[in-house]
Write an enzyme that holds these catalytic residues in place. Structure first.
Site, short mmCIF file in Angstrom:
data_model
loop_
_atom_site.label_atom_id
_atom_site.label_comp_id
_atom_site.label_asym_id
_atom_site.label_seq_id
_atom_site.Cartn_x
_atom_site.Cartn_y
_atom_site.Cartn_z
N HIS A 126 39.71 50.22 40.07
CA HIS A 126 41.16 50.13 40.13
C HIS A 126 41.72 50.14 38.71
CE1 HIS A 126 44.98 47.65 40.99
NE2 HIS A 126 45.23 48.91 41.26
N CYS A 145 41.21 40.53 39.89
CA CYS A 145 42.49 40.98 39.34
C CYS A 145 43.46 41.38 40.46
CB CYS A 145 42.29 42.15 38.38
SG CYS A 145 41.46 41.67 36.87
N HIS A 146 43.02 42.28 41.35
CA HIS A 146 43.94 42.76 42.37
C HIS A 146 43.32 42.76 43.76
CE1 HIS A 146 45.08 44.51 38.47
NE2 HIS A 146 46.27 44.05 38.83
N GLY A 147 42.19 42.02 43.92
CA GLY A 147 41.64 41.78 45.25
C GLY A 147 40.93 42.95 45.89
N PRO A 160 42.89 47.63 46.51
CA PRO A 160 43.52 48.82 45.92
C PRO A 160 42.57 49.82 45.25
CG PRO A 160 43.85 46.94 44.48
CD PRO A 160 43.12 46.42 45.71
#
Lengths: 181, 425, 270
Positions: A126, A145-147, A160
């Protein structure tokens, strides 16, 4: 001065101007090569582009992180359950569908069929964070950070990230040593 | 600009831009159609060569800064890494190091040319003074650059030069500690020198723009020293002088390349390949060759403060030169007496350079003192007095005059060759 | 043209004179000299004699490396075709013979082993020829107070370069009458001051050359000087080749621009 003479003069003059100008331009372009090439990886950096990793001490179920080209590489000694889970996945459900047989060490790419070894670059596809081992919903990795969730073949399952964790070029030099790079 | 602009926009866009930001017009008027005396000889090509030197130093310098580490523990190592591992690093570093020498070589030729043809005289005083400012900035930049590899000469050169400031009464030590950022040359000194070494070339670049501006207001001087009287005396800068300067630059680059590729360390000192050691002073500390004349002036005076004053004075005196030379004639070509004294001046500079590289003892001290005396006498006595008493040769009526009826005068020797200055840079 | 020639002659004289002006006297030391055949790496087309560089490396490895490091030279560069030109396997074998600091222990974080000595590991080609001593204090203590200098750039750090190394290695002699040596010092007229802490190293057959060359003192001195010159200037062959091309290019460019200049100014009196 006759017309012909004048024409010849003009042509010759143009030629010498063009010739000198073009020749200077070629030299100027050549001079750009060192100015640009100096920003490419230097010899000492390139010398570290290949590393040998001793894997004899990694027990089943364990993972080590090694640095390769400035990035972490996950070397995971998978359990039979990890392998079974990775193989059981329906490929059509994956965002980046690659079978486990191509994700793990295989004879074609890595010189040896070793389903128990998974070696991937530990950089989330990502935005470049380092996923954490043993977290997430799929038994593999979880990027804080963003799962993004990765499974036991380091394939993206949720979140993501667009693609699986990439597999670096590597070959088994022996049962206990892997050359990455 | 002092002349009528001949710039004609070539299309709708350039016309639109010309009304808003006339950069193409500026470029055209100053680099293309700038009327330049037709009789400039090869000594006048060094302005172009110096522009090339400055740009080359800035480009290679920015690149070296990408790989260099300004820390006492890593500076020497990072330079070796540039030499060994960075792609073409050795070429870039040698081009930068040799480039500094080439820059000074060219600037000294440029200065002697100005001195010989009287380019400092009215109406070009400001042009000349800006040139002296550039020289001072170049010296500061070169000195700080030489410190960066952090070899033995870097360290001890920095120590000796910064100690000049201790000669200042009362506040000398405080100023020196302020310069060092400590009680001796150290990491803080290296860091600030790196910062300033990166900054100053851009300051030089700015002053060079002013220098060119100040050149373009009165226009070029020329070997005859007489003013341009009209169109018959000039040619457009481009292509006439761009091509001539280009030829000279190409020859200059051969000399440059010869040093870079075949004698890259000939102008440096072997001791600078020994990492800096604050406990061991090398037996002979010598500056780079281009500082040797000033170093000799410093050492020729046995008093610390007076020595430093004399050294800085030798450059400061150039600022007032336009008012020291009282002669109504610009070019030394028509000043027979001054011509002889000028040759003496060049010799004195050569002697100073030679003595600056020798130990300060015995006969070298005597020579250096005589040369120092002559150096100052040239500006303070000879130029003011000789300018008033000598009888100049007859000046030509115009720049174009002596060359237009050339076939008749023949003899083959163009006027420029008869009075080429005998300098050795 | 006359003007140009004259200007150029003056400038060339001055430009070439720079080199002479920059040359410094080497103190009271004797002027170094090259071996009888000169150096293969001198001159415009200079190149390294591969066999000599390899023999020189053998001397470094078997003699010099006991006291001197080459901190800036990476072992991998031994594979350079414009240097020793060893194969990849040979370089790896050489690397394995050297020991380098191993860094902290992964378990304890300690930098020293069980008996307090620095942790070492076999070197890799990417490592450098580190000093055999853990630090300068240890180096001095082991050498009677003298510090064996790093040899990475020694050929550039001494007036005379390779010739200095050759002269120094062959220059040991009995001190002349009237010269009193300090304790632990040896007489060598090529050393500034005449006194050197390093004892004479080269005696005939000090090394048994792998290529069968007879190991006379002059041969070994010449080989080690060649090797150290390579260590200091590994780019030399490429530099000179590129230099020849650049200068040839500039010569042609100068000619072309000169012709353009003549053509352009043909009808302008000046």
């Amino acid at each position: 001065m006759s017309q012909t003479q004048a024409d010849t003069t003009v042509t010759r003059r143009d030629f010498i101007y063009l010739g000198a100008g073009a020749f200077a331009a070629v030299g100027g372009a050549a001079a750009l090569v060192p100015l640009i090439h100096q920003m490419n990886p230097a010899a000492d950096v390139r010398a570290l582009a290949t590393i040998d990793v001793d894997i004899s001490a990694i027990a089943v179920g364990q993972q080590i992180k090694v640095m390769w080209q400035g990035k972490p590489v996950f070397v995971r000694h998978r359990t039979p359950e990890d392998i079974a889970a990775a193989e059981a996945v329906d490929l059509s459900a994956l965002r980046d569908p690659v079978p486990d047989s191509e994700r793990r060490a295989n004879a074609e790419e890595n010189g040896m069929d070793r389903p128990d070894w998974l070696i991937v670059v530990g950089v989330c596809t990502h935005l470049g964070c380092i996923p954490i081992e043993g977290r997430g919903d799929y038994g593999g990795w979880f990027c804080p950070c963003h799962g993004s969730h990765y499974d036991t073949a380091a394939r993206i399952r949720l979140g993501p990230a667009p693609t699986n964790l990439p597999k670096p070029p590597y070959v088994f030099l022996s049962d206990s040593e892997v050359q990455i790079g | 600009m002092s002349h009528q602009s001949t710039y004609r926009p070539t299309g709708p866009f350039t016309e639109w831009l010309d009304k808003r930001l006339p950069v193409p017009r500026l470029m055209h008027d100053s680099l293309v159609d700038f009327p330049t005396p037709r009789n400039l000889n090869y000594w006048y090509t060094f302005g172009g060569i110096l522009t090339f030197c400055l740009i080359s130093q800035i480009v290679t310098g920015i690149i070296l800064a990408m790989h260099y580490t300004p820390h006492v523990d890593y500076a020497f190592e990072s330079v070796e890494r540039i030499m060994r591992d960075v792609n073409f690093g050795w070429l870039l570093r040698y081009a930068h190091a040799v480039g500094a020498s080439m820059f000074f070589f060219a600037v000294y030729v440029h200065i002697f040319r100005g001195l010989y043809y009287g380019s400092y005289k009215a109406p070009r005083e400001v042009l000349w003074m800006l040139g002296v400012v550039i020289l001072l900035l170049m010296m500061a930049t070169a000195f700080m650059g030489y410190v960066l590899p952090w070899g033995q000469m870097s360290f001890w050169g920095a120590t000796v030069i910064t100690n000049f400031f201790t000669a200042i009464p009362l506040v000398g030590n405080a100023i020196t500690e302020w310069l060092w950022g400590g009680f001796a040359v150290g990491n803080a000194t290296l860091n600030r020198f790196f910062s300033l070494h990166y900054l100053l070339p851009f300051v030089i670049f700015g002053v060079v723009i002013l220098h060119i501006w100040a050149l373009h207001v009165p226009g070029n001087n020329n070997p005859t020293g007489i003013d341009v009287r009209g169109k018959q005396d000039t040619v457009p800068f481009h292509p006439y002088y761009t091509v001539k300067d280009g030829f000279a630059l190409s020859l200059f680059c051969i000399l440059f390349a010869w040093y870079v590729f075949f004698a890259p360390n000939a102008l440096g000192h072997p001791d600078n390949y020994i990492p800096a050691d604050p406990l061991v002073t090398p037996p002979h500390i010598v500056p780079e060759w281009y500082f040797l004349p000033f170093y000799a002036i410093l050492r020729s005076i046995p008093d610390k403060l007076l020595g430093v004053i004399a050294m800085f004075g030798s450059i400061a005196i150039l600022f007032v030169l336009p008012w020291l030379d009282r002669s109504p004639v610009r070019s030394l070509r028509y000043r027979p007496m001054t011509q002889i004294f000028f040759v003496g001046f060049v010799v004195a500079c050569g002697v100073l350079m030679y003595c600056g590289g020798k130990p300060a003892e015995g006969v070298y001290v005597l020579w250096a003192r005589l040369a120092t005396a002559y150096y100052f006498a040239y500006f303070l006595l000879i130029l003011p007095i000789v300018g008033l008493i000598e009888t100049p040769r007859k000046l030509p009526d115009s720049i174009a005059k002596p060359v237009l009826p050339a076939p008749a005068l023949a003899g083959g020797t163009p006027i420029g060759a008869t009075a080429a200055p005998h300098t050795d840079g | 043209m006359l003007k140009a020639t004259r200007t150029l002659a003056i400038l060339l004289a001055a430009g070439l004179g720079l080199a002479a002006g920059a040359a410094q006297g080497a103190g009271e030391a004797k002027h170094p000299h090259a071996p009888p055949g000169g150096w293969s790496f001198e001159g415009m087309f200079g190149h390294y004699d591969k066999a000599a560089v390899q023999r020189g490396f053998q001397i470094y490895k078997e003699v010099c490396a006991a006291c001197h490091g080459m901190e800036y030279v990476a072992i991998r560069t031994l594979g350079s075709p414009s240097g020793p030109g060893y194969s990849e396997d040979e370089v790896e074998a050489v690397a394995a013979e050297f020991r380098v600091p191993a860094g902290p222990d992964p378990q304890t974080g300690s930098l020293v082993d069980d008996i307090g000595l620095p942790r070492l590991r076999p070197a890799l080609p990417s490592d450098r020829f580190t000093s055999p001593y853990p630090n300068d204090i240890a180096a001095r203590a082991a050498n009677g107070g003298a510090l064996p200098p790093d040899l990475s750039v020694i050929a550039k750090a001494r007036e005379g370069g390779a010739s200095y190394i050759y002269s120094l290695m062959t220059g040991y002699q009995e001190p002349p009458p009237g010269v009193t040596l300090e304790a632990g010092m040896h007489y060598n007229p090529y050393m500034a001051g005449g006194q050197i802490a390093m004892p004479p190293q080269l005696v005939p057959d000090r090394v048994a050359y792998e290529d069968g060359t007879e190991a006379s003192v002059e041969q070994m001195a010449s080989d080690i000087a060649t090797f150290l010159n390579w260590a200091a200037e590994p780019e030399l062959e490429f530099r000179k080749k590129l230099g020849f091309m650049v200068i040839s290019y500039l010569a042609v460019l100068s000619l072309l621009v000169f012709l353009a200049y003549r053509r352009l100014w043909r009808n302008v009196g000046h």
